[in-house]
Scaffold this active site. Structure first.
Site, PDB file in Angstrom:
ATOM      1  CE  LYS A 158       4.008  -1.219   7.154  1.00 28.44           C
ATOM      2  NZ  LYS A 158       3.078  -1.040   6.117  1.00 28.44           N
ATOM      3  CB  CYS A 208      -6.867   3.060  -9.115  1.00 25.74           C
ATOM      4  SG  CYS A 208      -6.514   1.896 -10.451  1.00 25.74           S
ATOM      5  CG  ASN A 246      -2.174  -0.063  11.709  1.00 22.05           C
ATOM      6  OD1 ASN A 246      -1.154   0.574  11.943  1.00 22.05           O
ATOM      7  ND2 ASN A 246      -2.518  -0.394  10.498  1.00 22.05           N
ATOM      8  CG  ASN A 254      -0.598  -1.937   5.893  1.00 17.54           C
ATOM      9  OD1 ASN A 254       0.619  -1.930   5.764  1.00 17.54           O
ATOM     10  ND2 ASN A 254      -1.274  -0.875   6.336  1.00 17.54           N
TER      11      ASN A 254
HETATM   12  O1  KPL Z   1       1.632   1.225   7.891  1.00 20.74           O
HETATM   13  C1  KPL Z   1       1.173   1.997   8.714  1.00 20.74           C
HETATM   14  C2  KPL Z   1      -0.289   2.211   8.679  1.00 20.74           C
HETATM   15  O2  KPL Z   1      -0.775   3.230   9.135  1.00 20.74           O
HETATM   16  O3  KPL Z   1      -0.967   1.314   8.152  1.00 20.74           O
HETATM   17  C3  KPL Z   1       2.034   2.617   9.773  1.00 20.74           C
HETATM   18  C4  KPL Z   1       3.461   2.135   9.589  1.00 20.74           C
HETATM   19  C5  KPL Z   1       1.524   2.221  11.100  1.00 20.74           C
HETATM   20  C6  KPL Z   1       2.139   4.117   9.638  1.00 20.74           C
HETATM   21  O4  KPL Z   1       0.984   4.791  10.004  1.00 20.74           O
END
Ligand code: KPL
Length: 304
Positions: free
Chosen positions: A176, A8, A184, A98
């Site tokens: 992505k 969360c 990053n 991510n």
């Molecule tokens: O997904 C992102 C992240 O910061 O993890 C991006 C696309 C780089 C945007 O900041």
């Protein structure tokens, strides 16, 4: 629909609020169990959601029709595997994070597994979530058991648009991954906002070359010019943002580098491809994480 959402943080609370508004029977699931969670979300148009959402009810988990996992990549298997025998084998599990590599960690699962990536931007301060930019959540099936679950995209779209279903979600996850491999670690190295990366075009080009090489070996279509344009588009659209990795670093939190650049390097090694620029950035981020760890344990020792 009966739903359990594990994890969360800012994006997790955004989904909790959006699904609750739609009337879904939703609960949150926290690492340290508690019976409810105050969810306070501020939307970009000024609307807000402030309600208690029930949490950690085992019966709700056992009877959920969908499990959404909104954790950092490195938390996913540790959080999900201990619960897995409680979740019926025909309940779909949607992973939203991510980076890549968690699916390999969960590979023996018989559940329908879906994966997704989102471009919604949200951050949290003092338990208040600020949804700063609307975006798109791309989802799709990872295993054959999940292929029949495409109607979930419409249900989620009603709650937090846009949601798009993809027949080949891995390609979307790779796109992505490329964005995250570039933006990053570079924002950590240069300690800057995403937009300032346009000054580092030589480094960006080297990273993209290495990624294209790995993607081609994986049998994925690559077009360096198109990928470069795509990445610069995201750098411009998020110019004023600090990447999630730089935010994690500044807040002394573990980053997702193992599941971003680390995943890319692992795939490269499996194909015998060298990735010197990505290797350098991987070690740079790992070293800085280690410095923070050492700093944290020295603080801890001084309190003992
Ligand atoms: O997904 C992102 C992240 O910061 O993890 C991006 C696309 C780089 C945007 O900041």
């Amino acid at each position: 629909m009966k739903i359990t959402l594990i994890g969360c943080g800012a994006i997790g609370k955004l989904w909790l609020a959006s699904l609750a508004i739609q009337g879904h029977d939703i609960q949150g699931w926290l690492r340290v169990a508690q019976s409810d969670l105050f969810v306070d979300v501020n939307e970009p148009d000024g609307r807000s959601f402030r309600e208690l959402i029930p949490c950690n009810n085992i019966n709700h988990l056992q009877t959920s029709e969908l499990i959404i996992v909104c954790l950092k990549a490195w938390q996913v298997s540790d959080a999900l595997l201990p619960l897995i025998n409680t979740i019926p084998e025909n309940t779909p599990i949607l992973l939203l994070h991510n980076g890549m590599g968690t699916i390999e960690e969960l590979a023996p699962l018989r559940h329908p597994i879906l994966a997704g990536v989102t471009t919604h931007a949200a951050w949290q301060e003092n338990n208040q979530v600020f949804h700063v930019a609307n975006g798109i959540t791309h989802i799709g099936a990872i295993n054959s058991q999940a292929q029949a679950y495409y109607p979930i995209a419409d249900i989620l779209h009603e709650a937090l648009p846009d949601v798009a279903w993809h027949n080949n979600i891995l390609t979307t996850c790779w796109r992505k991954l490329i964005v995250n491999c570039v933006i990053n670690p570079l924002t950590v190295e240069h300690n800057c906002k995403n937009g300032e990366l346009i000054q580092h075009s030589t480094q960006i080009s080297r990273i993209i070359d290495e990624i294209c090489h790995v993607m081609a070996a994986e049998g994925l279509h690559t077009d360096k010019a198109e990928l470069t344009e795509y990445i610069y588009g995201i750098i411009n659209n998020t110019a004023d943002n600090y990447s999630s990795m730089l935010q994690d670093m500044r807040n002394n939190r573990r980053t997702e580098i193992d599941y971003i650049t680390g995943f890319l390097i692992k795939q490269a090694r499996a194909h015998g491809i060298s990735t010197p620029e990505n290797d350098r950035l991987y070690h740079l981020v790992k070293n800085r994480e280690q410095q923070y760890d050492d700093f944290r344990s020295s603080l801890h020792r001084s309190w003992e």
